[in-house]
Design a protein around this motif. Structure first.
Motif, short mmCIF file in Angstrom:
data_model
loop_
_atom_site.label_atom_id
_atom_site.label_comp_id
_atom_site.label_asym_id
_atom_site.label_seq_id
_atom_site.Cartn_x
_atom_site.Cartn_y
_atom_site.Cartn_z
N GLU A 4 77.23 26.19 -79.61
CA GLU A 4 76.05 25.20 -79.22
C GLU A 4 75.68 25.62 -77.73
O GLU A 4 76.34 24.88 -77.21
N LEU A 5 74.63 26.29 -77.34
CA LEU A 5 74.28 26.29 -76.02
C LEU A 5 73.04 25.84 -75.76
O LEU A 5 71.87 26.27 -76.35
N ASN A 6 73.14 24.78 -74.79
CA ASN A 6 71.65 23.99 -74.75
C ASN A 6 70.86 23.72 -75.81
O ASN A 6 69.76 23.88 -76.06
N ARG A 7 71.68 23.13 -76.73
CA ARG A 7 71.24 22.63 -78.23
C ARG A 7 70.77 23.53 -79.08
O ARG A 7 70.12 23.43 -80.07
N THR A 8 71.15 24.94 -78.85
CA THR A 8 70.95 26.05 -79.71
C THR A 8 72.19 26.56 -80.31
O THR A 8 73.13 27.06 -79.37
N ILE A 9 72.21 26.70 -81.64
CA ILE A 9 73.55 27.13 -82.34
C ILE A 9 73.24 28.78 -82.08
O ILE A 9 72.27 29.35 -82.40
N LEU A 10 74.51 29.33 -81.64
CA LEU A 10 74.43 30.74 -81.47
C LEU A 10 75.32 31.28 -82.59
O LEU A 10 76.27 30.84 -83.12
N THR A 11 74.99 32.62 -83.13
CA THR A 11 75.74 33.26 -83.89
C THR A 11 76.92 34.13 -83.23
O THR A 11 76.65 34.29 -81.98
N ALA A 12 77.99 34.20 -83.90
CA ALA A 12 79.14 35.16 -83.19
C ALA A 12 78.77 36.46 -82.74
O ALA A 12 79.16 36.81 -81.51
N ASP A 13 77.59 37.14 -83.29
CA ASP A 13 77.31 38.34 -82.56
C ASP A 13 76.58 38.27 -81.33
O ASP A 13 76.22 39.33 -80.79
N GLN A 14 76.21 37.14 -81.03
CA GLN A 14 75.54 36.86 -79.79
C GLN A 14 76.41 36.37 -78.66
O GLN A 14 76.07 36.25 -77.44
N PHE A 15 77.66 36.25 -78.99
CA PHE A 15 78.52 35.83 -77.97
C PHE A 15 78.71 36.64 -76.75
O PHE A 15 79.14 36.18 -75.42
N GLY A 16 78.66 37.99 -77.00
CA GLY A 16 79.17 39.08 -75.99
C GLY A 16 77.97 39.17 -74.99
O GLY A 16 78.11 39.43 -73.88
N ALA A 17 76.69 39.01 -75.58
CA ALA A 17 75.59 39.22 -75.16
C ALA A 17 75.05 37.90 -73.99
O ALA A 17 74.11 38.14 -73.12
N THR A 18 75.66 36.96 -74.51
CA THR A 18 75.10 35.49 -73.83
C THR A 18 75.99 35.12 -72.61
O THR A 18 77.30 34.83 -72.67
N ILE A 19 75.39 35.35 -71.33
CA ILE A 19 75.90 35.24 -70.23
C ILE A 19 75.65 33.79 -69.69
O ILE A 19 74.43 33.25 -69.81
N LEU A 20 76.92 32.82 -69.50
CA LEU A 20 76.44 31.65 -69.10
C LEU A 20 75.94 31.39 -67.59
O LEU A 20 76.24 32.28 -66.70
N GLN A 21 74.91 30.47 -67.51
CA GLN A 21 74.37 30.11 -66.24
C GLN A 21 74.85 28.91 -65.78
O GLN A 21 75.25 27.99 -66.43
N GLN A 22 74.51 28.83 -64.56
CA GLN A 22 74.94 27.38 -63.67
C GLN A 22 74.09 26.19 -64.58
O GLN A 22 72.80 26.40 -64.78
N GLY A 23 74.91 25.28 -64.94
CA GLY A 23 74.39 23.93 -65.44
C GLY A 23 74.03 24.02 -67.05
O GLY A 23 73.93 23.23 -67.73
N ASP A 24 74.43 25.22 -67.56
CA ASP A 24 74.74 25.26 -69.08
C ASP A 24 75.30 24.24 -69.88
O ASP A 24 76.47 23.83 -69.03
N ARG A 25 75.01 24.02 -70.95
CA ARG A 25 75.72 22.91 -71.51
C ARG A 25 76.28 23.79 -73.04
O ARG A 25 75.67 23.75 -73.78
N LEU A 26 77.64 23.83 -73.14
CA LEU A 26 78.06 24.57 -73.98
C LEU A 26 79.14 23.57 -75.00
O LEU A 26 79.75 22.84 -74.26
N GLU A 27 78.93 23.67 -76.27
CA GLU A 27 79.68 22.88 -77.24
C GLU A 27 80.43 23.91 -77.93
O GLU A 27 79.61 24.75 -78.55
N LEU A 28 81.84 23.94 -77.92
CA LEU A 28 82.56 24.75 -78.80
C LEU A 28 83.22 23.93 -80.05
O LEU A 28 83.77 22.84 -79.86
#
Length: 66
Positions: free
Chosen positions: A35-59
Motif C-alpha cells: 500500500e503506497l500512500n493509501r493506495t493498494i498496488l498490484t504486484a505487476d506495478q511494483f517494478g514501475a513504481t519508483i519511491l519518492q521522498q516522503g512516500d508512505r509504504l506499508e508492506l
C-alpha cells in the motif's frame, strides 16, 4: 531520500522501485501486498513504481503455517 516503511523511517540511497526494495528486504513479490500512500498496488506495478521522498509504504507479507 527518506520514506516511511511500515511506520518507520527508512533511508534509500537512490531512486528505488518497490521491486528493488522487496529484493533488498528478501521478500518475494508474490507473497506481499503493498500500500503506497493509501493506495493498494498490484504486484505487476511494483517494478514501475519508483519511491519518492516522503512516500508512505506499508508492506504486508503472507506467511503460511499449519
Amino acid at each position: 531520500m527518506v520514506i516511511e516503511l511500515n511506520g518507520q523511517s527508512k533511508t534509500l540511497d537512490s531512486p528505488t522501485s518497490i521491486s528493488d526494495l522487496l529484493a533488498q528486504l528478501n521478500l518475494e513479490a508474490a507473497h506481499v501486498i503493498a500500500e503506497l500512500n493509501r493506495t493498494i498496488l498490484t504486484a505487476d506495478q511494483f517494478g514501475a513504481t519508483i519511491l519518492q521522498q516522503g512516500d508512505r509504504l506499508e508492506l504486508i507479507q503472507f506467511v503460511g503455517g499449519g
